[in-house]
Design a protein around this motif. Structure first.
Motif, mmCIF file in Angstrom:
data_model
loop_
_atom_site.group_PDB
_atom_site.id
_atom_site.type_symbol
_atom_site.label_atom_id
_atom_site.label_comp_id
_atom_site.label_asym_id
_atom_site.label_seq_id
_atom_site.Cartn_x
_atom_site.Cartn_y
_atom_site.Cartn_z
ATOM 1 N N ILE A 68 0.829 -1.209 0.000
ATOM 2 C CA ILE A 68 0.000 0.000 0.000
ATOM 3 C C ILE A 68 0.859 1.252 0.000
ATOM 4 O O ILE A 68 0.595 2.215 -0.728
ATOM 5 C CB ILE A 68 -0.947 -0.002 1.217
ATOM 6 N N PHE A 69 1.919 1.258 0.814
ATOM 7 C CA PHE A 69 2.758 2.449 0.954
ATOM 8 C C PHE A 69 4.074 2.348 0.189
ATOM 9 O O PHE A 69 4.780 3.353 0.061
ATOM 10 C CB PHE A 69 3.061 2.708 2.429
ATOM 11 N N GLY A 70 4.410 1.167 -0.301
ATOM 12 C CA GLY A 70 5.704 0.943 -0.930
ATOM 13 C C GLY A 70 6.640 0.280 0.053
ATOM 14 O O GLY A 70 6.707 0.684 1.221
ATOM 15 N N PRO A 71 7.374 -0.760 -0.383
ATOM 16 C CA PRO A 71 8.191 -1.542 0.556
ATOM 17 C C PRO A 71 9.288 -0.757 1.233
ATOM 18 O O PRO A 71 9.757 -1.140 2.308
ATOM 19 C CB PRO A 71 8.757 -2.663 -0.323
ATOM 20 N N GLY A 72 9.728 0.352 0.650
ATOM 21 C CA GLY A 72 10.773 1.147 1.280
ATOM 22 C C GLY A 72 10.255 2.165 2.269
ATOM 23 O O GLY A 72 11.048 2.896 2.858
ATOM 24 N N ASN A 73 8.953 2.215 2.488
ATOM 25 C CA ASN A 73 8.373 3.284 3.294
ATOM 26 C C ASN A 73 7.791 2.819 4.616
ATOM 27 O O ASN A 73 7.263 3.638 5.372
ATOM 28 C CB ASN A 73 7.297 4.001 2.485
ATOM 29 N N VAL A 74 7.836 1.524 4.889
ATOM 30 C CA VAL A 74 7.346 1.015 6.164
ATOM 31 C C VAL A 74 8.521 0.760 7.092
ATOM 32 O O VAL A 74 9.659 0.617 6.647
ATOM 33 C CB VAL A 74 6.522 -0.276 5.971
ATOM 34 N N ALA A 75 8.229 0.700 8.380
ATOM 35 C CA ALA A 75 9.306 0.644 9.367
ATOM 36 C C ALA A 75 10.041 -0.682 9.381
ATOM 37 O O ALA A 75 11.227 -0.737 9.662
ATOM 38 C CB ALA A 75 8.733 0.937 10.755
ATOM 39 N N CYS A 76 9.317 -1.767 9.074
ATOM 40 C CA CYS A 76 9.957 -3.066 9.271
ATOM 41 C C CYS A 76 9.500 -4.105 8.274
ATOM 42 O O CYS A 76 8.317 -4.176 7.936
ATOM 43 C CB CYS A 76 9.665 -3.581 10.676
ATOM 44 N N CYS A 77 10.437 -4.815 7.793
ATOM 45 C CA CYS A 77 10.296 -6.175 7.280
ATOM 46 C C CYS A 77 9.350 -6.360 6.104
ATOM 47 O O CYS A 77 8.488 -7.256 6.137
ATOM 48 C CB CYS A 77 9.858 -7.106 8.409
ATOM 49 N N PRO A 78 9.425 -5.568 5.054
ATOM 50 C CA PRO A 78 8.597 -5.861 3.878
ATOM 51 C C PRO A 78 9.051 -7.163 3.225
ATOM 52 O O PRO A 78 10.248 -7.480 3.231
ATOM 53 C CB PRO A 78 8.858 -4.666 2.963
ATOM 54 N N PRO A 79 8.130 -7.953 2.700
ATOM 55 C CA PRO A 79 8.532 -9.200 2.046
ATOM 56 C C PRO A 79 9.545 -8.948 0.934
ATOM 57 O O PRO A 79 9.403 -7.999 0.149
ATOM 58 C CB PRO A 79 7.215 -9.744 1.488
ATOM 59 N N ALA A 80 10.545 -9.791 0.863
ATOM 60 C CA ALA A 80 11.586 -9.599 -0.151
ATOM 61 C C ALA A 80 11.024 -9.676 -1.557
ATOM 62 O O ALA A 80 11.537 -9.019 -2.473
ATOM 63 C CB ALA A 80 12.674 -10.647 0.040
ATOM 64 N N SER A 81 9.971 -10.435 -1.742
ATOM 65 C CA SER A 81 9.431 -10.614 -3.089
ATOM 66 C C SER A 81 8.764 -9.351 -3.624
ATOM 67 O O SER A 81 8.454 -9.261 -4.810
ATOM 68 C CB SER A 81 8.425 -11.768 -3.123
ATOM 69 N N TYR A 82 8.515 -8.350 -2.752
ATOM 70 C CA TYR A 82 7.967 -7.088 -3.253
ATOM 71 C C TYR A 82 8.987 -6.339 -4.113
ATOM 72 O O TYR A 82 8.621 -5.464 -4.896
ATOM 73 C CB TYR A 82 7.547 -6.187 -2.090
ATOM 74 N N THR A 83 10.253 -6.629 -3.924
ATOM 75 C CA THR A 83 11.292 -5.951 -4.700
ATOM 76 C C THR A 83 12.064 -6.910 -5.587
ATOM 77 O O THR A 83 13.029 -6.519 -6.224
ATOM 78 C CB THR A 83 12.268 -5.236 -3.760
ATOM 79 N N THR A 84 11.651 -8.167 -5.633
ATOM 80 C CA THR A 84 12.316 -9.169 -6.468
ATOM 81 C C THR A 84 11.282 -9.848 -7.351
ATOM 82 O O THR A 84 10.258 -10.320 -6.864
ATOM 83 C CB THR A 84 13.011 -10.241 -5.600
ATOM 84 N N ASP A 85 11.551 -9.897 -8.631
ATOM 85 C CA ASP A 85 10.624 -10.541 -9.561
ATOM 86 C C ASP A 85 10.909 -12.043 -9.589
ATOM 87 O O ASP A 85 11.790 -12.520 -10.294
ATOM 88 C CB ASP A 85 10.781 -9.924 -10.954
ATOM 89 N N ASP A 86 10.150 -12.783 -8.802
ATOM 90 C CA ASP A 86 10.395 -14.221 -8.696
ATOM 91 C C ASP A 86 10.113 -14.966 -9.990
ATOM 92 O O ASP A 86 10.631 -16.038 -10.241
ATOM 93 C CB ASP A 86 9.534 -14.812 -7.579
ATOM 94 N N ASP A 87 9.262 -14.387 -10.833
ATOM 95 C CA ASP A 87 8.893 -15.060 -12.093
ATOM 96 C C ASP A 87 9.749 -14.598 -13.263
ATOM 97 O O ASP A 87 9.518 -15.007 -14.394
ATOM 98 C CB ASP A 87 7.423 -14.804 -12.405
#
Length: 694
Positions: free
Chosen positions: A593-612
């Motif tokens: 919702i806010f972007g993985p770099g904008n929350v205080a802790c622990c966004p899932p790694a897959s939000y910034t990695t294209d697993d497919d």
């Protein structure tokens, strides 16, 4: 009779340097004429032209001596008086010109300062705070920071679209919205912020409110003085003209911590192309936010009902602050969407039923993300927590020896460290002062006070006592996995539920419902056999079923005239959380919702990695970031998640026929009907709401 002026001249003694016939010096003449003509204020007569000024004094020859006779007119004093008068006039003119010049310079300087002082709409980013953007709130003037932010990319993750025009944003961090809740202000409703005569810095986050079992220390990011608000908005604001939708985020933390603090709102403002104002803030939690002060019949103090739920009163004060001040940032106080996560979601639901559901215009839309609804007992039923706190630090073994006023005064005198060490800690006493085998997850929490909250949410909604606004609710597929202990037996499952909903212990229906409707589920990695069952029952009882039941009740009460209702189930699976047996966890959607770099802790790694390995990241989890961000921004802007949704996202239907959107990836969203077996379990908990006190 006074002698004539000519005779007076002759009576003046003359200074002689020799014989009587010696010539009189010019200095003597000057002295004599000055004495003879007296006060300079008398009018002067005669020719004062150049020829008169050059005449020499005449001598009287008729007497045969050198006695002076009066000149006609007296020249030397007239000359001095003329010069003195001219000098005074010249000085007056010069002084007048200097005053006029000073006024002109002052006006030029004031005008220059006014027009060069950064207003709500424009300054370059600089290190000197005096050159940052200013905001005048009446009680204080804050200087923030000007940012230039590229909008988040359609490709998702943390990437930004550097080919687009950057959005100019003004950010104000750590502004006071209420007075420090310290000393005598402890355990009181929030007071208005103090006036600050000097410019206040608003360029960094301030401490969040201190939580359960935190050790205070200098420089800590948690403190008792913590009622601060942060605002992000577009730079091109014209005060009293710009009127943008406002997104207010209420963080969670189980009412025992500020756990979603300091989310960076720059990206959502940039993604909206400067079309919203974003706000987040701190509120009191734990001991300082939810110590219920019992009745005291020995004093004339405020009723105990308004001496509880201080954290929720802080939130309400913030919403009132937004109504009063958000227009200075370009926001529209008539279009405020209040969005809470976890306990923040529980808070916004409580605000919807506060004051008997009277609409005070504090918000126009409501978002409840992973709604947390714990037990909400009557405030009088948790008075034992107050006396336990008094016994812990005031060294009295019996509450009968203290009045409430005296006990409260003692607590207010304690240092923060003492209160944190001895009082703001978990305890197996959860209800009516009775011991339970284990500590509840969240010791402190709201209570039903009879004034701000006339009843529990489930009752208020069923009675139709709630604010009618468009609402959006979301849950994660596996809400309970982060909270459930690693249970190895069914008895452990039942006991954990009773610890957190202790009134169920006195009603066999609670334990029976757990055993009947929650059999052992297939095992999950890294966990004991009954962990999946306990995670399911706690997740449904605390998060999922309150969401479904509120949606059902609101739809039934409102009928076809209901404000739009939207619901979703977040089903994105991150490889690491799946491998650890946790699945799609509580509040996992916040980083999207806010972007993985904008929350205080622990966004899932897959939000910034294209697993497919998809080139546009749409089939992988990074694609969820723009999808979720756009759904939320659309609801904030128009009270409909579809208006500005991402081009790759699905149409989001309303709650009609118990339909909700299932969100799995950037290209995978589909409407589903809530399964019947889940509806049955949720109905069981609704029927037991008088025991769970939800």
């Amino acid at each position: 009779m006074a002698p004539p002026r000519a005779q007076l001249i002759q009576l003046v003694p003359m200074k002689r340097g020799g014989s009587e016939d010696d010539n009189t010096s010019q200095a003597d003449l000057d002295l004599d004429f000055d004495s003879a003509f007296g006060d300079e204020s008398e009018p002067l007569h005669g020719d004062l032209g150049p020829s008169a000024c050059m005449q020499a004094p005449a001598r009287d020859q008729s007497s045969g001596g050198s006695r002076l006779r009066p000149p006609s007119p007296p020249l030397a004093p007239l000359r001095r008086r003329k010069l003195r008068s001219n000098c005074l006039s010249l000085i007056g003119i010069v002084l007048g010109l200097l005053v006029v010049l000073a006024v002109i310079i002052s006006a030029v300087v004031s005008t220059t300062v006014y027009w060069t002082k950064p207003q709500a709409g424009g300054a370059e980013p600089v290190d000197d705070i005096s050159n940052g953007p200013f905001i005048d709130l009446g009680y204080a003037t804050y200087v923030g920071k000007a940012l230039s932010v590229y909008p988040p990319s359609d490709d998702g993750g943390s990437s930004h679209n550097t080919s687009a025009a950057p959005v100019d944003i003004h950010r104000y961090l750590g502004m006071r919205y209420a007075a420090p809740p310290t000393g005598e202000q402890r355990w009181r409703p929030p007071a208005l912020p103090h006036e600050e005569p000097t410019l206040q810095k608003a360029t960094s986050f301030r401490p969040v409110c201190i939580g359960l079992e935190v050790t205070p220390h200098p420089g800590s990011d948690q403190d008792e003085d913590c009622l601060f608000v942060n605002v992000w908005g577009p730079a091109n604001v014209v005060k009293s003209t710009t009127s943008l939708p406002v997104w207010v985020f209420v963080q969670g933390g189980g009412y025992n911590a500020n756990s979603n603090a300091n989310i960076d709102g720059a990206d959502v403002v940039a993604r909206s192309n400067g079309s919203i104002v974003f706000v987040n803030f701190n509120y009191r939690v734990g001991l300082f936010g939810f110590l219920g002060v019992p009745a005291d019949n020995t004093t004339t103090s405020s009723p105990p009902e308004i001496s509880a739920n201080f954290g929720l009163l802080d939130q309400r004060a913030l919403l009132e602050w937004v109504q009063k001040h958000i227009s200075s940032f370009g926001g529209d106080p008539r279009h405020v969407v209040v969005h809470g996560g976890s306990a923040g979601a529980g808070s916004v639901v409580l605000h919807a039923v506060a004051d008997g559901g009277r609409d005070e215009g504090l918000f126009a839309g409501l978002v409840a993300e992973s709604l947390y609804v714990p037990t909400l007992p009557q405030c009088t039923e948790v008075a034992y927590k107050f006396w336990r706190a008094v016994d812990a630090v005031c060294y009295k073994s019996s509450k009968e020896s203290w009045s409430v006023a005296t006990a409260l005064a003692c607590l207010r005198l304690q240092t923060l460290s003492v209160l944190q060490d001895l009082v703001n800690v978990g305890h197996p006493l959860q209800y009516h002062g009775e011991d339970c085998p284990g500590k509840p997850l969240f010791y402190w929490g709201p209570c039903t006070d009879g004034i701000l909250f006339a009843d529990r949410p489930s009752v208020a909604f069923q009675d139709g006592r709630f604010v009618r606004v468009p609402m959006l609710y979301g849950v994660a597929t596996n809400e309970g996995t982060l909270f459930a202990p690693n249970a190895a037996s069914q008895d452990e499952v039942v006991q954990f539920v009773l610890n957190n909903f202790p009134a169920l212990a006195a009603d066999d229906r609670g334990a029976d419902a757990v055993r009947k409707y929650y059999p052992r589920l297939p095992p999950l990695p890294e966990h004991n056999d009954w962990f999946p069952t306990l995670a399911q029952v706690f997740g449904e009882l605390t998060f999922v079923c309150p969401t479904i039941n509120i949606l059902d009740v609101v739809a039934a009460v409102e009928g076809k005239a209901s404000s739009p209702l939207y619901a979703y189930r977040y089903a994105m699976e991150d490889p690491s959380t799946v491998a650890s047996g946790l699945g799609t966890v509580h509040m996992m959607d916040a980083a999207a919702i806010f972007g993985p770099g904008n929350v205080a802790c622990c966004p899932p790694a897959s939000y910034t990695t294209d697993d497919d390995n998809d080139s546009n990241a749409r089939n992988g989890n990074p694609g969820l970031v723009p999808v979720m961000m756009d759904y939320y921004l659309s609801f904030v802007r128009t009270l409909d998640p579809n208006t500005y949704r991402s081009a790759q996202s699905a149409e989001w239907g309303t709650w009609d026929n118990k339909s909700r959107l299932v969100i799995t990836s950037g290209r995978d969203q589909v409407m589903e009907t809530v399964p019947d077996d889940l509806l049955v379990r949720c109905r069981v908990w609704l029927d037991l709401a008088d025991v769970t006190e939800q």
